[in-house]
Scaffold this motif. Structure first.
Motif, mmCIF file in Angstrom:
data_model
loop_
_atom_site.group_PDB
_atom_site.id
_atom_site.type_symbol
_atom_site.label_atom_id
_atom_site.label_comp_id
_atom_site.label_asym_id
_atom_site.label_seq_id
_atom_site.Cartn_x
_atom_site.Cartn_y
_atom_site.Cartn_z
ATOM 1 N N ARG A 54 0.847 -1.198 0.000
ATOM 2 C CA ARG A 54 0.000 0.000 0.000
ATOM 3 C C ARG A 54 0.880 1.245 0.000
ATOM 4 O O ARG A 54 1.962 1.259 0.585
ATOM 5 C CB ARG A 54 -0.907 0.014 1.231
ATOM 6 C CG ARG A 54 -1.734 -1.224 1.428
ATOM 7 C CD ARG A 54 -2.743 -1.442 0.339
ATOM 8 N NE ARG A 54 -3.575 -2.609 0.657
ATOM 9 C CZ ARG A 54 -4.781 -2.779 0.199
ATOM 10 N NH1 ARG A 54 -5.324 -1.896 -0.595
ATOM 11 N NH2 ARG A 54 -5.456 -3.852 0.526
ATOM 12 N N ALA A 57 -0.921 4.841 4.556
ATOM 13 C CA ALA A 57 -2.199 4.814 5.282
ATOM 14 C C ALA A 57 -2.817 6.204 5.260
ATOM 15 O O ALA A 57 -2.101 7.191 5.292
ATOM 16 C CB ALA A 57 -1.950 4.359 6.721
ATOM 17 N N PRO A 58 -4.111 6.319 5.123
ATOM 18 C CA PRO A 58 -5.119 5.259 5.090
ATOM 19 C C PRO A 58 -5.437 4.769 3.674
ATOM 20 O O PRO A 58 -6.375 4.010 3.497
ATOM 21 C CB PRO A 58 -6.339 5.947 5.704
ATOM 22 C CG PRO A 58 -6.246 7.346 5.199
ATOM 23 C CD PRO A 58 -4.741 7.646 5.191
ATOM 24 N N SER A 59 -4.672 5.170 2.692
ATOM 25 C CA SER A 59 -4.947 4.795 1.308
ATOM 26 C C SER A 59 -4.834 3.294 1.100
ATOM 27 O O SER A 59 -3.974 2.634 1.682
ATOM 28 C CB SER A 59 -3.966 5.506 0.370
ATOM 29 O OG SER A 59 -4.157 5.079 -0.961
ATOM 30 N N SER A 60 -5.690 2.756 0.238
ATOM 31 C CA SER A 60 -5.602 1.338 -0.118
ATOM 32 C C SER A 60 -4.909 1.161 -1.469
ATOM 33 O O SER A 60 -4.902 0.071 -2.031
ATOM 34 C CB SER A 60 -6.997 0.697 -0.134
ATOM 35 O OG SER A 60 -7.805 1.307 -1.113
ATOM 36 N N ASN A 101 -9.404 -2.224 -2.570
ATOM 37 C CA ASN A 101 -9.523 -2.724 -1.196
ATOM 38 C C ASN A 101 -9.282 -4.214 -1.044
ATOM 39 O O ASN A 101 -8.859 -4.663 0.015
ATOM 40 C CB ASN A 101 -10.911 -2.403 -0.626
ATOM 41 C CG ASN A 101 -11.128 -0.923 -0.441
ATOM 42 O OD1 ASN A 101 -10.188 -0.136 -0.385
ATOM 43 N ND2 ASN A 101 -12.387 -0.531 -0.354
#
Length: 177
Positions: A54, A57-60, A101
Motif C-alpha cells: 500500500r 495509510a489510510p490509502s488502499s 480494497n
C-alpha cells in the motif's frame, strides 16, 4: 510467484514512444498504448507481495489495485459506454472500491490476465470507429464520443502512472518514466 510470471502476464505490448506526427486517431491510440505499457513496466519484476504494498495509510492504493482498477475502467468505458454491453463489474460489485480494497488475497496473474483481456476488448470495440462516434450509452445523461473516451483514458492512466511511480519507489527505490 516469480517476477518473471508477472512480467510475462503484464506485457500488454512493448512500450513504444508515440509518433511525433500522425493523424489524431493514431496519436490518441499510441498515447493510450504508451501509458498502458508504462503501467506494466512499473509492475515488472515484482513479487505478489510487493504488488500488494500500500502507498500510505489510510490509502488502499497498490500496484495490484491499480491494475485491477484500470481493468475496471477499460471495461466500463469501452464495453459499457461505447458498446452498450452489460458487462458487470470485475472487482467492485459488492465494494465500490473492491479493485483497490480487496488485493490482500487477489491473484496477480488473474489480475494481469484480466487487465490484458480488457485492453484487447477495448481495442476491438474502438477498431475502425471514427473519433466522432458516440457511445451507445449515455454518461450522466450526455453523449460521449470515442475521442472523449480516449482522451479520458490517457488522463486516467497518466494520473495513475504517477501513483505507480511513487509506489514502485517505495517498494524498491526504482524510479524512471
Amino acid at each position: 510467484m516469480s517476477g518473471m510470471s508477472i512480467e510475462a502476464a503484464s506485457a500488454a505490448r512493448v512500450r513504444l514512444d508515440p509518433p511525433m506526427a500522425a493523424d489524431e486517431a493514431t496519436m490518441l491510440a499510441a498515447w493510450l498504448d504508451y501509458h498502458r505499457a508504462t503501467l506494466a513496466l512499473k509492475c515488472e519484476g515484482l513479487t505478489a507481495e510487493q504488488l500488494r504494498v500500500r502507498s500510505a495509510a489510510p490509502s488502499s492504493l497498490s500496484l495490484l489495485g491499480l491494475v485491477r482498477h484500470l481493468a475496471e475502467v477499460e471495461r466500463y468505458w469501452f464495453q459499457n459506454i461505447l458498446s452498450a454491453s452489460d458487462a458487470k463489474s470485475l472487482y467492485c460489485a459488492e465494494d465500490e472500491d473492491g479493485d483497490f480494497n480487496q488485493v490482500g488475497t487477489a491473484d496477480p496473474d488473474e489480475a494481469f490476465a484480466t487487465w490484458r483481456a480488457q485492453i484487447e476488448l477495448a481495442r476491438t470495440a474502438a477498431a475502425g470507429l471514427p473519433l466522432e462516434t458516440t457511445g451507445k450509452r449515455l454518461r450522466h445523461g450526455e453523449e460521449v464520443t470515442l475521442r472523449w473516451i480516449l482522451v479520458h483514458m490517457i488522463e486516467e492512466y497518466a494520473r495513475h502512472n504517477g501513483h505507480a511511480d511513487l509506489i514502485r519507489e517505495l517498494i524498491d527505490g526504482t524510479t524512471g518514466e
